[in-house]
Design an enzyme around this catalytic site. Structure first.
Site, PDB file in Angstrom:
ATOM      1  N   SER A  47       0.430  -1.313   0.019  1.00  0.00           N
ATOM      2  CA  SER A  47      -0.381  -0.041   0.234  1.00  0.00           C
ATOM      3  C   SER A  47       0.937   0.936  -0.064  1.00  0.00           C
ATOM      4  CB  SER A  47      -1.176   0.068   0.710  1.00  0.00           C
ATOM      5  OG  SER A  47      -2.264   1.311   0.851  1.00  0.00           O
ATOM      6  N   HIS A  92       4.908  13.149   7.286  1.00  0.00           N
ATOM      7  CA  HIS A  92       5.036  15.262   7.171  1.00  0.00           C
ATOM      8  C   HIS A  92       5.970  15.445   8.280  1.00  0.00           C
ATOM      9  CE1 HIS A  92       1.892  14.010   4.537  1.00  0.00           C
ATOM     10  NE2 HIS A  92       1.723  13.153   5.068  1.00  0.00           N
ATOM     11  N   CYS A 135      -1.251  -3.624   3.574  1.00  0.00           N
ATOM     12  CA  CYS A 135      -2.188  -4.522   3.613  1.00  0.00           C
ATOM     13  C   CYS A 135      -1.295  -6.407   3.361  1.00  0.00           C
ATOM     14  CB  CYS A 135      -3.071  -4.617   2.342  1.00  0.00           C
ATOM     15  SG  CYS A 135      -3.960  -3.501   1.632  1.00  0.00           S
TER      16      CYS A 135
END
Length: 399
Positions: free
Chosen positions: A67, A72, A87
């Site tokens: 995935s 940030h 996943c």
């Protein structure tokens, strides 16, 4: 006809703190650190892109076979917000976050794990060599607090609370459990005006105490995130409005996010009933903080905080022969500390409780005599319960 299996994944949202601002402004270094952490956690990294901003801050995004992941940064605050979604079973997103925090020289301030698309069964350890498997029908909330892993999910028993994969309460049985925990203690105590609850994050005991006539309840729990998750997601106990009032000490229930061990030590208010409602003792984990609240010294501190005629009640484990080690240990400690010890076995057969008080009159007869005058009408505790469920297992009676 059965369609293809639903996508199943785990999404970790984490707040990393106390990181050198220079590290958080280094786009190339962040790319490497994220890719290395993901690879070490079992993920397959396909692409990593980074963008540096003015005057400071970086965003890094990794595309994975499983995935994605992103970072940030806020260098001016020494913080980075991270999410890792994977996943399948190959990658461990929680491990990736931990490795990234180490690589950046920071700490995990907060981490929450949400099941996406489905949740694997919960494998609850019962005893050495024995595991109970809970099929999870509907995940509601998943979170890793500084103290434990929490899962609130739908099961065959309704909405169910798990802590560290151990079932703590369930919608269909929680009232039976909590009534057996609190009602006999309320009946045995000389008064029940002031109650202390240690643990019991759902808030049901606080509500039962008020229903039984308490005028003030101090609820002490170390894990604020757990108490708030229960109020938000469980259909029993505190709701969000009631918890907000209790946190603000606006009303008869006062919630304190504090260490129960320190709360009962030394001087302070005296209580008519002290309730200790915690997960089982962990003798195989000597450093587990729970064990401190099962020791003899803690029980003695609780005893010393009782008002005259007061009662201490504690969750004491399971009476089944093959998993009763914590019950036997608790039975011995209670007898070291209290002049009179009363056993209560819940109709929710997994659990039993111990009541301690100064030596006095016949405990069972006192509880039976007090039951008709109790303001609260229990659904699962009646006269026959008090006569039959207060007989300890023979192996305790003959110790």
């Amino acid at each position: 006809m059965t369609g293809p299996p639903a996508p199943v994944g785990l999404h970790v949202l984490a707040d990393l703190d106390r990181i050198d601002p220079a590290v958080l402004d280094d786009a190339a270094g962040l790319r490497t650190a994220l890719a290395d952490a993901l690879t070490a956690a079992g993920a397959t990294v396909r692409q990593v892109v980074a963008e540096a901003f003015e005057p400071h801050g970086v965003t890094v995004v990794a595309l994975l076979s499983e995935s994605h992941a992103s970072v940030h940064t806020w260098p001016e605050h020494g913080r980075a917000l991270v999410d890792v979604f994977t996943c399948g079973d190959a990658a461990d997103p929680e491990r990736a976050v931990a490795l990234l925090a180490t690589a950046l020289g920071g700490t995990v301030r907060e981490s929450r794990t949400e099941a996406r698309g489905g949740t694997p069964p919960v494998r609850e350890p019962i005893a050495p060599g024995l595991t109970r498997v809970w099929d999870v029908e509907r995940p509601v909330h998943r979170e890793t607090t500084p103290y434990q892993r929490i899962l609130i999910a739908g099961t065959a028993h309704g909405v169910t609370l798990f802590c560290d994969d151990e079932r703590q309460s369930a919608e269909s049985t929680q009232l039976v459990y909590h009534e057996a925990l609190f009602v006999p203690a309320a009946l045995l105590a000389r008064d029940r005006a002031r109650v202390l609850v240690i643990g019991s994050s759902e808030g049901v005991v606080s509500e039962l105490a008020l229903a039984c006539g308490a005028g003030h309840v101090d609820h002490v729990d170390l894990d604020a995130a757990a108490v708030r998750a229960c109020a938000t997601h469980l259909p029993y106990g505190y709701d969000e409005k009631a918890l907000a009032a209790a946190e603000a000490h606006d009303g008869p229930v006062h919630v304190h996010y504090a260490d129960g061990l320190q709360w009962v030590r030394g001087e302070g208010p005296r209580y008519d009933v002290i309730v200790v409602d915690l997960p089982d003792e962990r003798p195989d984990e000597p450093d587990n903080q729970l064990n401190r609240l099962y020791g003899r010294d803690f029980l003695a501190d609780c005893r010393d905080r009782l008002a005259p005629g007061g009662v201490v009640v504690s969750q004491a484990g399971n009476p089944a022969l093959w998993r009763d080690a914590t019950l036997r240990a608790a039975w011995a400690r209670f007898h070291e500390v209290f002049g009179d010890v009363v056993y209560v076995g819940s109709d929710e057969h997994e659990w039993s409780f111990l009541l301690g008080r100064a030596a006095g009159d016949d405990a069972v007869e006192r509880m039976r005599a007090a039951l008709p005058g109790l303001p609260y009408r229990p659904l699962s505790v009646d006269d026959e319960f008090l006569r039959s469920r207060t007989v300890p297992p023979r192996r305790l009676r003959t110790r």
